[in-house]
Design an enzyme around this catalytic site. Structure first.
Site, PDB file in Angstrom:
ATOM      1  N   GLU A  20       0.802  -1.224   0.000  1.00  0.00           N
ATOM      2  CA  GLU A  20       0.000   0.000   0.000  1.00  0.00           C
ATOM      3  C   GLU A  20       0.838   1.280   0.000  1.00  0.00           C
ATOM      4  O   GLU A  20       0.783   2.080   0.951  1.00  0.00           O
ATOM      5  CB  GLU A  20      -0.968   0.004   1.189  1.00  0.00           C
ATOM      6  CG  GLU A  20      -1.953  -1.160   1.154  1.00  0.00           C
ATOM      7  CD  GLU A  20      -3.127  -0.978   2.100  1.00  0.00           C
ATOM      8  OE1 GLU A  20      -3.090  -0.069   2.943  1.00  0.00           O
ATOM      9  OE2 GLU A  20      -4.088  -1.751   1.983  1.00  0.00           O
ATOM     10  N   GLU A  52      -5.121  -8.764   0.731  1.00  0.00           N
ATOM     11  CA  GLU A  52      -5.831  -8.436   1.978  1.00  0.00           C
ATOM     12  C   GLU A  52      -7.306  -8.224   1.682  1.00  0.00           C
ATOM     13  O   GLU A  52      -7.658  -7.538   0.723  1.00  0.00           O
ATOM     14  CB  GLU A  52      -5.316  -7.135   2.621  1.00  0.00           C
ATOM     15  CG  GLU A  52      -4.004  -7.244   3.322  1.00  0.00           C
ATOM     16  CD  GLU A  52      -3.553  -5.916   3.939  1.00  0.00           C
ATOM     17  OE1 GLU A  52      -4.400  -5.131   4.405  1.00  0.00           O
ATOM     18  OE2 GLU A  52      -2.334  -5.680   3.940  1.00  0.00           O
TER      19      GLU A  52
HETATM   20  C1  BGC Z   1      -2.968  -2.511   5.804  1.00  0.00           C
HETATM   21  C2  BGC Z   1      -2.984  -3.307   7.076  1.00  0.00           C
HETATM   22  C3  BGC Z   1      -4.113  -2.814   7.964  1.00  0.00           C
HETATM   23  C4  BGC Z   1      -5.418  -3.066   7.245  1.00  0.00           C
HETATM   24  C5  BGC Z   1      -6.674  -2.661   8.010  1.00  0.00           C
HETATM   25  C6  BGC Z   1      -4.334  -2.221   5.238  1.00  0.00           C
HETATM   26  O1  BGC Z   1      -4.373  -0.863   4.968  1.00  0.00           O
HETATM   27  O2  BGC Z   1      -2.100  -3.061   4.856  1.00  0.00           O
HETATM   28  O3  BGC Z   1      -1.741  -3.183   7.673  1.00  0.00           O
HETATM   29  O4  BGC Z   1      -4.113  -3.392   9.208  1.00  0.00           O
HETATM   30  O5  BGC Z   1      -5.438  -2.392   6.021  1.00  0.00           O
HETATM   31  O6  BGC Z   1      -6.714  -1.299   8.229  1.00  0.00           O
END
Ligand code: BGC
Length: 444
Positions: free
Chosen positions: A166, A351
């Site tokens: 990110e 993610e």
């Molecule tokens: C990040 C994580 C974070 C998640 C939830 C993403 O922006 O890569 O490190 O915990 O979102 O906010």
């Protein structure tokens, strides 16, 4: 309900990041990172919380890998802390830091779990921040050398590498909004950082290719789906701007096409470092996959009073504990969009997940909302595959509750509950549900 089968060899995994789970931030010769410094600065995080202990994964990695095994995970995405390897960011190497990641990698392989390594997930060595950090043009070389060293030490066993996590968040939340480390509020710095991140990413890809590593390298980008609030040309343009600025195009356009997205370039010309155009040819370099992170979606309206002319509004949908609206269809749009716009060879969801207000009852956590969230999002990922997206894997955020940056421990994203007082792990219902998805290679 019909079962939606996933392709054979689909990688079901979970994701974490070093500073969010490891704890022991200065152990065994590790240098301080900017997150260590930032979280120890009063007023920066929820109730002054830090990553000093976090999930104590530094000491409990074996137990955590057993837990992954018990869920049947095929892949595990984690990040390496730069200052464990190079306490000052460059120069002297800390063998004990290398040992730690060797142990993690070997344990994963022993359990047949494929490691996906993120080279950088926001924890810059503080020593590099002291000489300008990501805003210093030299960072491309510092990062390139660091990545090169990781390939040398771990490239025999790690076959999937993610250069940056990110970069938009690091550039803008860290340098323009000041909510993340290093806590700056300077739009010039933010665009310079974004540009240097691209240059750094490119150096890492160069090192990877020149070492001839038998593996794949990509980058992970943050995304929210931004749809226009109406069909007025102004709203349509505002949504396009929001998409190009804060989603994958800001980074993939340079990587795939050697130029910034047009509207963003027009807006950002004065903020980008002088002579940035000369770097663009070098930034354009083939990568093997794109990593997509997705959590939420919104609507965008034109708003002449804001600098970029955009205003983000909600649809009035249910929200997670982060205050983010749950919009699974946006996940499909992002996945389909990245394939249609850039045609990457492979895509991984690196993610996706949600924070909810979990409660422990008799050693169990009945997190039905998270199950619903995951089911709906995984269904949209399936739809994307059916429509031609070359999606090869899905990593839930997160394996376990952890340090949620400025929100500290107040937000729980895990499919495993962590009792921070005892460090006991409790599989939430969502973990059991996910294990079942993995074993069937299908979602209902
Ligand atoms: C990040 C994580 C974070 C998640 C939830 C993403 O922006 O890569 O490190 O915990 O979102 O906010």
């Amino acid at each position: 309900m019909a079962e939606k089968k996933f392709p054979k060899d689909f990688v079901w995994g979970s994701a974490t990041a070093s500073y969010q789970i490891e704890g022991s931030p200065l152990a065994d010769g590790t240098g301080p990172s900017i997150w260590h410094r930032f979280s120890h600065t009063p007023g920066t995080t929820h109730e002054g919380e830090t990553g000093d202990v976090a999930c104590d994964h530094y000491n409990r990695y074996k137990e955590d890998i057993k837990l992954m095994k018990s869920l049947g995970l095929k892949g595990y995405r984690f990040s390496i802390s730069w200052s464990r390897i190079f306490p000052n960011g460059k120069g002297k190497i800390n063998e004990k830091g290398v040992d730690f990641y060797n142990r993690v990698i070997d344990e994963l392989l022993k359990e047949n779990i494929t490691p996906f390594v993120t080279i950088y997930h926001w924890d810059l060595p503080a020593a590099l921040q002291d000489i300008g950090g990501w805003a210093n043009r030299d960072i491309a070389n510092w990062f390139g050398d660091y990545a090169d060293y990781l390939f040398q030490r771990f490239g025999d066993r790690v076959k999937h590498w993610i250069t940056l996590n990110e970069p938009w968040v690091m550039a803008f939340i860290g340098h323009m909004y000041g909510e993340h480390a290093p806590g700056m509020r300077d739009i010039y710095a933010a665009f310079t950082v974004a540009h240097n991140e691209l240059r750094a990413h490119s150096k890492a890809v160069e090192a990877f290719r020149s070492q001839g590593i038998n593996g794949k390298i990509g980058i992970t980008l943050s995304n929210g789906s931004h749809d226009p609030a109406s069909d007025s040309p102004q709203d349509v343009m505002a949504a396009k701007m929001a998409h190009e600025f804060s989603n994958y195009p800001l980074f993939l356009n340079p990587i795939f096409k050697g130029k910034y997205p047009e509207h963003i370039e027009n807006f950002a010309k004065e903020f980008l470092p002088k002579g940035y155009e000369k770097d663009m040819d070098d930034i354009k370099k083939a990568i093997d996959f794109v990593g997509i992170n997705y959590y939420s979606g919104d609507l965008v309206k034109a708003d002449p009073s804001s600098p970029m002319g955009i205003k983000v509004i909600g649809r009035g949908l249910p929200k997670t504990e982060m205050g983010w609206e749950i919009y699974p269809e946006g996940f499909y749009k992002i996945l389909k969009g990245v394939q249609d716009e850039y045609n990457p060879k492979e895509v991984y969801v690196t993610e996706n997940g949600a924070a909810f207000d979990d409660k422990v009852e008799n050693d169990a956590v009945h997190d039905q909302k998270r199950i619903d969230y995951l089911r709906e999002h995984i269904s949209q990922a399936h739809r994307a595959i059916e429509d031609g997206v070359k999606l090869k894997g899905y990593f839930v955020w997160s394996l376990m509750d952890n340090f949620e940056w400025a929100q500290g421990y107040s937000k729980r994203f895990g499919i495993t509950y962590v009792d921070y007082k005892t460090q006991k792990r409790i599989l939430k219902d969502s973990a059991k549900w996910y294990a079942n998805v993995i074993s069937k290679n299908a979602v209902e």
